[in-house]
Design a protein around this motif. Structure first.
Motif, PDB file in Angstrom:
ATOM      1  N   TYR A 333       0.910  -1.028  -0.123  1.00 48.22           N
ATOM      2  CA  TYR A 333      -0.058  -0.080  -0.074  1.00 48.22           C
ATOM      3  C   TYR A 333       0.880   1.196  -0.210  1.00 48.22           C
ATOM      4  O   TYR A 333       1.927   1.412   0.747  1.00 48.22           O
ATOM      5  N   PRO A 336      -1.231   8.275  -1.389  1.00 48.61           N
ATOM      6  CA  PRO A 336      -1.870   9.004  -2.309  1.00 48.61           C
ATOM      7  C   PRO A 336      -0.870   9.838  -3.227  1.00 48.61           C
ATOM      8  O   PRO A 336      -0.757   9.987  -4.397  1.00 48.61           O
ATOM      9  N   LEU A 339       1.467   7.786  -5.209  1.00 50.57           N
ATOM     10  CA  LEU A 339       0.881   7.020  -6.406  1.00 50.57           C
ATOM     11  C   LEU A 339       1.398   7.269  -7.797  1.00 50.57           C
ATOM     12  O   LEU A 339       1.762   6.498  -8.505  1.00 50.57           O
ATOM     13  N   GLU A 379      -4.240  -0.316  -8.153  1.00 46.41           N
ATOM     14  CA  GLU A 379      -5.375  -0.186  -7.796  1.00 46.41           C
ATOM     15  C   GLU A 379      -5.848   1.227  -8.106  1.00 46.41           C
ATOM     16  O   GLU A 379      -5.257   2.265  -7.785  1.00 46.41           O
ATOM     17  N   ILE A 382      -9.135   4.129  -3.907  1.00 46.62           N
ATOM     18  CA  ILE A 382      -8.422   3.786  -2.760  1.00 46.62           C
ATOM     19  C   ILE A 382      -8.983   2.979  -1.806  1.00 46.62           C
ATOM     20  O   ILE A 382     -10.456   2.585  -1.782  1.00 46.62           O
ATOM     21  N   TYR A 388      -3.466   3.402  -1.491  1.00 53.02           N
ATOM     22  CA  TYR A 388      -3.809   2.658  -2.842  1.00 53.02           C
ATOM     23  C   TYR A 388      -2.837   1.289  -2.878  1.00 53.02           C
ATOM     24  O   TYR A 388      -1.748   1.336  -2.333  1.00 53.02           O
TER      25      TYR A 388
END
Length: 452
Positions: A333, A336, A339, A379, A382, A388
């Motif tokens: 993970y 954001p 990302l 992905e 969220i 993500y």
């Protein structure tokens, strides 16, 4: 010594005469210290210009690359009662092996001969459909016969009507002839009466012509009566045609009504047969659902519903199974803000829990105990944890992952980004700036090809 007081001891006492003072003040330590600082500064300056790989660290879990390779639970499509277990936890099962047997708990399916009796009902209803079809065929033949008979009757009545009309014409002509003879007889009678008055004819002649005149009148009346009878026959023929149409129309309508009723009953029975066939197929399928089988090769992890006689609803979890053949992957993970820095086929280093490792974040080649991986999926929405999800798989060009890895174990990931100098990375960390945003070379090349 600390020069707190205005009375300085150093002015009155010569420290170099003491034993400790001779060891300190007579040796030039500061020259070595300056050299040390100079060497350290040069090394530090060199280190600051060494390459450093920017990274994004994250935590994740070991999973499988394909969804059908992940641990799953088996459910029953119908409610039931556990009757028999054929496996135990830890057993290896092949695809199609029976795991447990269940029984029905709904009273609608308690009959052991439910499928046989449903099949008998289907046969009976099918025979009923054939009987209705035979009745439909008989009624169609009856309707055809009535229509044919009506056509013959109408043809006969029309012929009688034509005959009646011709008879009227014939009687009309005869009436005109009789009228002519009656007028002639009357003329002769009047002439004879006049001649008798003049003495030219005898009374006998007058009587004879009077008799002829009366006979002519009688024939005239008789012919008029025949003409009226002929006209009445026309009316009767027309009435007969109307009566035939009405009578046979009523018979045909009743036969058609019976035909439609039979067709409706046949279609309704066919619908019942179709419904019974669906029920029979469902019963047969339901019978096969009384055995829970393995969907693929794997290991029995845990029996969620245990014991004998325990009941459950449809869709409840019964047992967990782990597929035997799977391709490992790691789900990590990222924040954001990080990302946009992650791309497909990006290189990632992974450290697994339980495997010793020495990690240098900026020098992945110098790290020990980490394994290579590639980003295979990112992905687009969220997750619940506010980050993500990124899926990474083993890098085929790197060292293989440990064979003893198990799905669900922890992992730490280091996504490798752009190579920068150490001084730039220190400056970025001090200012809390994000890593450099960049595009992979293959991605830029693809874009240039598209633009061309």
């Amino acid at each position: 010594m600390l020069n707190i007081s205005h009375n300085s001891i150093s002015e009155n006492v010569d420290l170099s005469k003491f034993k400790s003072g001779k060891k300190i003040f007579n040796i030039e330590y500061h020259k070595y210290f300056k050299r040390l600082l100079l060497v350290f500064s040069v090394l530090l300056l060199i280190i600051l210009f060494l390459p450093w790989t920017q990274t994004i660290s994250s935590k994740g879990n070991v999973t499988t690359l394909k969804p059908n390779q992940r641990p799953q639970t088996l459910q029953s499509q119908i409610p039931g009662r556990i009757e028999q277990w054929f496996v135990q936890e830890g057993d290896f099962v092949k695809k199609g092996d029976t795991i447990l047997r269940i029984s029905e708990i709904k009273s609608d399916y308690f009959d052991d001969k439910l499928t046989e009796r449903t099949d008998d009902q289907i046969n009976a209803k099918s025979a009923s459909v054939n009987a209705y079809k035979s009745k439909v065929s008989a009624l169609q033949n009856q309707i055809n016969a009535l229509k044919q008979e009506r056509n013959l009757k109408l043809e006969q009545a029309k012929n009688k009507l034509i005959q009646a009309r011709l008879k009227v014409k014939s009687d009309s002509i005869d009436l005109e002839a009789v009228k002519t003879k009656s007028n002639i007889a009357k003329t002769q009678f009047d002439r004879t009466v006049n001649l008798q008055k003049e003495g030219l004819k005898a009374v006998k002649d007058v009587e004879e012509y009077r008799n002829k005149f009366q006979e002519a009148n009688a024939k005239l009346i008789s012919q008029q009566n025949k003409l009226l009878v002929s006209k009445n026959n026309i009316i009767n023929s027309e009435l007969a045609i109307s009566t035939i149409n009405a009578t046979y129309g009523d018979k045909i309508a009743k036969a058609q009504s019976n035909l439609y009723t039979a067709q409706s009953s046949a279609l309704d029975t066919e619908a019942q047969v179709s419904k019974l066939e669906i029920n029979l197929a469902n019963y047969k399928k339901r019978s096969s659902l009384l055995y829970i089988t393995a969907p693929q090769d794997g290991y029995i992890n845990k029996a969620i519903k245990t014991g004998i006689g325990e009941t459950f609803k449809e869709g409840e979890k019964l047992v967990g199974i782990m597929p035997a053949n799977y391709e490992l992957a790691v789900e990590m993970y990222v924040r954001p803000i990080d990302l946009p820095l992650i791309h497909i086929d990006e290189s990632v280093r992974v450290q697994f829990d339980g495997w010793p490792a020495i990690v240098f974040s900026g020098w992945p080649n110098a790290s020990y105990g980490t394994y290579g991986a590639k980003v295979v999926a990112i992905e687009n929405f969220i997750s619940d944890n506010g980050m993500y999800r990124v899926l990474i798989a083993p890098d085929k060009n790197s060292e293989p992952w440990p064979k003893a890895l198990r799905v669900g174990s922890g992992a730490k990931t280091i996504a490798l980004l752009e190579d920068v100098s150490i001084w730039f990375e220190v400056w970025r960390q001090i200012n809390s700036f994000p890593p450099n945003f960049y595009q992979p070379k293959n991605k830029t090349n693809n874009k240039s090809k598209v633009s061309k």
